[in-house]
Design a protein around this motif. Structure first.
Motif, PDB file in Angstrom:
ATOM      1  N   PRO A  30      30.069  -0.241   4.433  1.00 15.66           N
ATOM      2  CA  PRO A  30      28.778   0.028   5.311  1.00 15.66           C
ATOM      3  C   PRO A  30      28.188   1.145   5.357  1.00 15.66           C
ATOM      4  O   PRO A  30      27.142   1.194   5.162  1.00 15.66           O
ATOM      5  N   ALA A  31      28.998   2.522   5.462  1.00 11.25           N
ATOM      6  CA  ALA A  31      28.620   3.679   5.538  1.00 11.25           C
ATOM      7  C   ALA A  31      28.048   3.941   4.220  1.00 11.25           C
ATOM      8  O   ALA A  31      27.077   4.604   4.017  1.00 11.25           O
ATOM      9  N   LEU A  32      28.776   3.597   2.907  1.00  6.55           N
ATOM     10  CA  LEU A  32      28.019   3.669   1.777  1.00  6.55           C
ATOM     11  C   LEU A  32      26.764   2.983   1.507  1.00  6.55           C
ATOM     12  O   LEU A  32      25.893   3.433   0.941  1.00  6.55           O
ATOM     13  N   ALA A  33      26.558   1.775   1.999  1.00  5.00           N
ATOM     14  CA  ALA A  33      25.480   0.837   1.749  1.00  5.00           C
ATOM     15  C   ALA A  33      24.361   1.505   2.669  1.00  5.00           C
ATOM     16  O   ALA A  33      23.166   1.519   2.015  1.00  5.00           O
ATOM     17  N   ARG A  34      24.687   2.163   3.843  1.00  2.01           N
ATOM     18  CA  ARG A  34      23.679   2.855   4.433  1.00  2.01           C
ATOM     19  C   ARG A  34      23.106   4.202   3.622  1.00  2.01           C
ATOM     20  O   ARG A  34      21.949   4.568   3.422  1.00  2.01           O
ATOM     21  N   ILE A  35      23.982   4.824   2.808  1.00  2.00           N
ATOM     22  CA  ILE A  35      23.611   5.899   1.898  1.00  2.00           C
ATOM     23  C   ILE A  35      22.615   5.479   0.804  1.00  2.00           C
ATOM     24  O   ILE A  35      21.795   5.955   0.426  1.00  2.00           O
ATOM     25  N   ALA A  36      23.074   3.991   0.361  1.00  2.00           N
ATOM     26  CA  ALA A  36      22.064   3.652  -0.769  1.00  2.00           C
ATOM     27  C   ALA A  36      21.030   2.742  -0.420  1.00  2.00           C
ATOM     28  O   ALA A  36      20.097   2.213  -0.963  1.00  2.00           O
ATOM     29  N   HIS A  37      20.712   2.720   1.080  1.00  2.00           N
ATOM     30  CA  HIS A  37      19.771   1.830   1.623  1.00  2.00           C
ATOM     31  C   HIS A  37      19.528   0.427   1.235  1.00  2.00           C
ATOM     32  O   HIS A  37      18.678   0.043   1.053  1.00  2.00           O
ATOM     33  N   SER A  39      22.182  -3.583   1.871  1.00  2.00           N
ATOM     34  CA  SER A  39      23.006  -4.221   2.892  1.00  2.00           C
ATOM     35  C   SER A  39      24.432  -3.959   2.058  1.00  2.00           C
ATOM     36  O   SER A  39      24.522  -3.936   1.159  1.00  2.00           O
ATOM     37  N   PRO A  40      25.502  -4.108   2.937  1.00  2.00           N
ATOM     38  CA  PRO A  40      27.030  -3.829   2.370  1.00  2.00           C
ATOM     39  C   PRO A  40      27.379  -4.914   1.162  1.00  2.00           C
ATOM     40  O   PRO A  40      27.919  -4.635   0.281  1.00  2.00           O
ATOM     41  N   ALA A  41      26.642  -6.124   1.393  1.00  2.00           N
ATOM     42  CA  ALA A  41      27.216  -7.162   0.460  1.00  2.00           C
ATOM     43  C   ALA A  41      26.355  -6.899  -0.931  1.00  2.00           C
ATOM     44  O   ALA A  41      26.926  -6.970  -1.911  1.00  2.00           O
ATOM     45  N   HIS A  42      25.211  -6.634  -0.728  1.00  2.00           N
ATOM     46  CA  HIS A  42      24.425  -6.163  -2.086  1.00  2.00           C
ATOM     47  C   HIS A  42      24.848  -4.962  -2.555  1.00  2.00           C
ATOM     48  O   HIS A  42      25.064  -4.730  -3.959  1.00  2.00           O
ATOM     49  N   PHE A  43      25.296  -4.047  -1.927  1.00  2.00           N
ATOM     50  CA  PHE A  43      25.911  -2.796  -2.360  1.00  2.00           C
ATOM     51  C   PHE A  43      27.149  -3.123  -3.078  1.00  2.00           C
ATOM     52  O   PHE A  43      27.315  -2.287  -4.201  1.00  2.00           O
ATOM     53  N   THR A  44      28.135  -3.808  -2.590  1.00  2.26           N
ATOM     54  CA  THR A  44      29.427  -4.346  -3.328  1.00  2.26           C
ATOM     55  C   THR A  44      29.066  -4.862  -4.541  1.00  2.26           C
ATOM     56  O   THR A  44      29.536  -4.268  -5.368  1.00  2.26           O
ATOM     57  N   ARG A  45      28.254  -5.734  -4.698  1.00  2.00           N
ATOM     58  CA  ARG A  45      27.733  -6.561  -5.891  1.00  2.00           C
ATOM     59  C   ARG A  45      27.046  -5.455  -6.728  1.00  2.00           C
ATOM     60  O   ARG A  45      27.405  -5.520  -8.028  1.00  2.00           O
ATOM     61  N   THR A  46      26.284  -4.705  -6.281  1.00  2.00           N
ATOM     62  CA  THR A  46      25.544  -3.994  -7.061  1.00  2.00           C
ATOM     63  C   THR A  46      26.456  -2.838  -7.801  1.00  2.00           C
ATOM     64  O   THR A  46      26.139  -2.355  -8.868  1.00  2.00           O
ATOM     65  N   PHE A  47      26.941  -2.092  -7.104  1.00  2.00           N
ATOM     66  CA  PHE A  47      28.035  -1.127  -7.395  1.00  2.00           C
ATOM     67  C   PHE A  47      28.925  -1.501  -8.363  1.00  2.00           C
ATOM     68  O   PHE A  47      28.958  -1.045  -9.404  1.00  2.00           O
ATOM     69  N   ARG A  48      29.465  -2.979  -8.315  1.00  2.00           N
ATOM     70  CA  ARG A  48      30.186  -3.406  -9.302  1.00  2.00           C
ATOM     71  C   ARG A  48      29.623  -3.714 -10.688  1.00  2.00           C
ATOM     72  O   ARG A  48      30.182  -3.580 -11.737  1.00  2.00           O
ATOM     73  N   ALA A  49      28.502  -4.153 -10.564  1.00  2.00           N
ATOM     74  CA  ALA A  49      27.776  -4.322 -11.708  1.00  2.00           C
ATOM     75  C   ALA A  49      27.607  -3.115 -12.339  1.00  2.00           C
ATOM     76  O   ALA A  49      27.479  -3.139 -13.885  1.00  2.00           O
TER      77      ALA A  49
END
Length: 130
Positions: A30-37, A39-49
């Protein structure tokens, strides 16, 4: 590359740069997702991709890389190194270190010897692959 894709990559790089810089701090999705602006789920999927591994695994690998350096270059205890690089317990540190490096921290320290090899080559060779 589309403008949207470029913006997404920038956001993911911003979060990854934060992990590189503050790897020893307690960082969660959640903290990293806030940095990337995002959502946490979107952040995890996009980071992995984008980077080929989950944010959690990337952060673990960065911490282990730093621990490898400290094990080679200092005489500090494994427990001190564990806490310095951001792990919460020596057990988790040892298990994660073994999963990534293939040896326990103590075994790694015994086997790591300084030789007359250039630092750039040593850093590339010693970097964990996954």
């Amino acid at each position: 590359m589309s403008r949207a894709m470029e913006e997404t990559n920038r956001r993911m790089l911003r979060a990854r740069d934060t992990m590189d810089r503050a790897y020893a701090q307690p960082l969660d999705v959640p903290a990293l997702a806030r940095i990337a602006h995002v959502s946490p789920a979107h952040f995890t999927r996009t980071f992995r991709a984008t980077f080929g591994e989950t944010p959690h695994r990337y952060l673990q690998r960065r911490r282990v890389e730093r621990a490898m350096f400290l094990l080679r270059e200092t005489d500090r205890s494994v427990t001190d190194i564990c806490y310095e690089v951001g792990f919460g317990s020596p057990g988790t540190f040892s298990r994660t270190f073994h999963d990534i490096v293939g040896r326990s921290p103590r075994t790694y320290r015994k086997e790591a010897t300084a030789t007359g090899v250039p630092t750039c080559f040593t850093m590339t060779w010693m970097r964990p692959s996954t």
